[in-house]
Design a protein around this motif. Structure first.
Motif, PDB file in Angstrom:
ATOM      1  N   ALA A  53       0.818  -1.219   0.000  1.00  0.00           N
ATOM      2  CA  ALA A  53       0.000   0.000   0.000  1.00  0.00           C
ATOM      3  C   ALA A  53       0.850   1.266   0.000  1.00  0.00           C
ATOM      4  N   LEU A  56       0.766   4.026  -2.875  1.00  0.00           N
ATOM      5  CA  LEU A  56      -0.415   4.885  -2.908  1.00  0.00           C
ATOM      6  C   LEU A  56      -0.450   5.819  -1.703  1.00  0.00           C
ATOM      7  N   LEU A  66      -6.544   3.629   3.047  1.00  0.00           N
ATOM      8  CA  LEU A  66      -7.350   2.641   2.349  1.00  0.00           C
ATOM      9  C   LEU A  66      -8.499   2.220   3.254  1.00  0.00           C
ATOM     10  N   PHE A 141       0.067   6.618  -9.392  1.00  0.00           N
ATOM     11  CA  PHE A 141      -0.597   7.136  -8.196  1.00  0.00           C
ATOM     12  C   PHE A 141      -0.371   8.639  -8.028  1.00  0.00           C
ATOM     13  N   THR A 145      -3.805  10.769  -7.710  1.00  0.00           N
ATOM     14  CA  THR A 145      -4.072  11.565  -6.514  1.00  0.00           C
ATOM     15  C   THR A 145      -4.068  13.060  -6.815  1.00  0.00           C
ATOM     16  N   THR A 156      -9.613   4.336  -1.269  1.00  0.00           N
ATOM     17  CA  THR A 156      -9.727   3.175  -2.138  1.00  0.00           C
ATOM     18  C   THR A 156      -9.962   1.904  -1.327  1.00  0.00           C
ATOM     19  N   ASP A 157     -10.831   1.036  -1.826  1.00  0.00           N
ATOM     20  CA  ASP A 157     -11.075  -0.247  -1.173  1.00  0.00           C
ATOM     21  C   ASP A 157      -9.834  -1.126  -1.297  1.00  0.00           C
ATOM     22  N   ILE A 158      -9.495  -1.864  -0.250  1.00  0.00           N
ATOM     23  CA  ILE A 158      -8.256  -2.635  -0.248  1.00  0.00           C
ATOM     24  C   ILE A 158      -8.277  -3.766  -1.281  1.00  0.00           C
ATOM     25  N   TYR A 161      -7.716  -2.052  -4.674  1.00  0.00           N
ATOM     26  CA  TYR A 161      -6.319  -1.652  -4.779  1.00  0.00           C
ATOM     27  C   TYR A 161      -5.426  -2.850  -5.085  1.00  0.00           C
ATOM     28  N   PHE A 164      -5.819  -3.793  -8.711  1.00  0.00           N
ATOM     29  CA  PHE A 164      -5.182  -2.809  -9.583  1.00  0.00           C
ATOM     30  C   PHE A 164      -3.672  -3.008  -9.609  1.00  0.00           C
ATOM     31  N   VAL A 165      -3.065  -3.166  -8.444  1.00  0.00           N
ATOM     32  CA  VAL A 165      -1.611  -3.331  -8.371  1.00  0.00           C
ATOM     33  C   VAL A 165      -1.175  -4.622  -9.063  1.00  0.00           C
TER      34      VAL A 165
END
Length: 253
Positions: A53, A56, A66, A141, A145, A156-158, A161, A164-165
């Protein structure tokens, strides 16, 4: 009975059964390697997610964080990450098992060609992930942002995220396989260096389309993925020319 006679049905059946047993053994070893790494990483699942995380959180405003929308997300998301991490770390072991299964059936010349390509593919895969982590994701990011409208809090929802990553990391990893793909196409005779050089403009356009599809709609991250892919294409073409010349095959200028 002629010593050169073709094997009968009994011999063929025994050979097939031996190959199937060998395949099962190799698959079990590959799966066992992944499972052992997964179990070893489970105690560090939360730490892994916190580390992931960081790219981000670095760009979020003070107090940004998150969030977990689903009730089970704080438990499941780190476990998913631990599994994918184990899978990535175990990839050399998994590929070794695949190599050990097919290598006995290859000619010596094929082994000399296939093994370096396999090692290069593994190395480039990890280099692609490192590029995504150190260059691509921070750029993405930073852009995302910076474009948040006033009055909107980016939370962002974990699970989102994580997805996405992983998509960005895998896209970068497979993009870095470009030289291996070019070399395989050249060495198998599917295309020639002259044809690839002639199609260079189309290849660059295709690379740009792929980069645009897998990155957010900003020019910076698209270029950050597109430029390495193009340079790696040129590297694969150059190495392919040298290898084909070394094998005394005609290569057009």
């Amino acid at each position: 009975m002629n010593g050169d006679a073709a094997p009968g049905p009994a011999e063929e059946s025994a050979s097939l059964m031996a190959h199937l047993l060998e395949l099962r053994a190799r698959l079990l070893r590959a799966v066992l390697g992944v499972v052992l790494l997964f179990v070893a990483l489970l105690p560090f699942a939360d730490t892994l997610y916190t580390t992931m995380a960081e790219p981000l959180l670095r760009f979020l405003p003070e107090g940004g964080q998150l969030i977990a929308i689903d009730v089970a997300s704080p438990f499941l998301a780190p476990i998913k990450l631990a599994f994918f991490s184990a899978l990535l770390l175990a990839m050399p072991w998994v590929l070794y098992q695949a190599w050990a299964f097919i290598a006995p059936g290859l000619y010596r010349s094929e082994k000399r060609l296939a093994l370096p390509l396999l090692l290069a593919a593994v190395l480039l895969f990890y280099v692609g992930i490192a590029f995504a982590w150190g260059v691509l994701l921070p750029a993405v990011f930073a852009f995302l942002t910076a474009t948040v409208p006033d009055g909107v809090a980016m939370m962002t929802d974990i699970n989102a995220y994580l997805s996405f990553v992983l998509v960005m990391a895998l896209a970068s990893a497979f993009a870095f396989e470009m030289p291996v793909a070019v070399l395989v196409a050249l060495l198998l005779g599917w295309v020639t260096p002259a044809q690839l050089a002639e199609w260079r403009g189309y290849v660059v356009v295709l690379i740009a389309i792929v980069a645009a599809l897998v990155t957010p709609p900003d020019g910076v991250s698209m270029l950050l993925l597109m430029i390495p892919m193009w340079l790696l294409f040129e590297l694969g073409l150059l190495v392919g020319r040298l290898l084909l010349r070394g094998r005394a095959q005609p290569v057009d200028a």
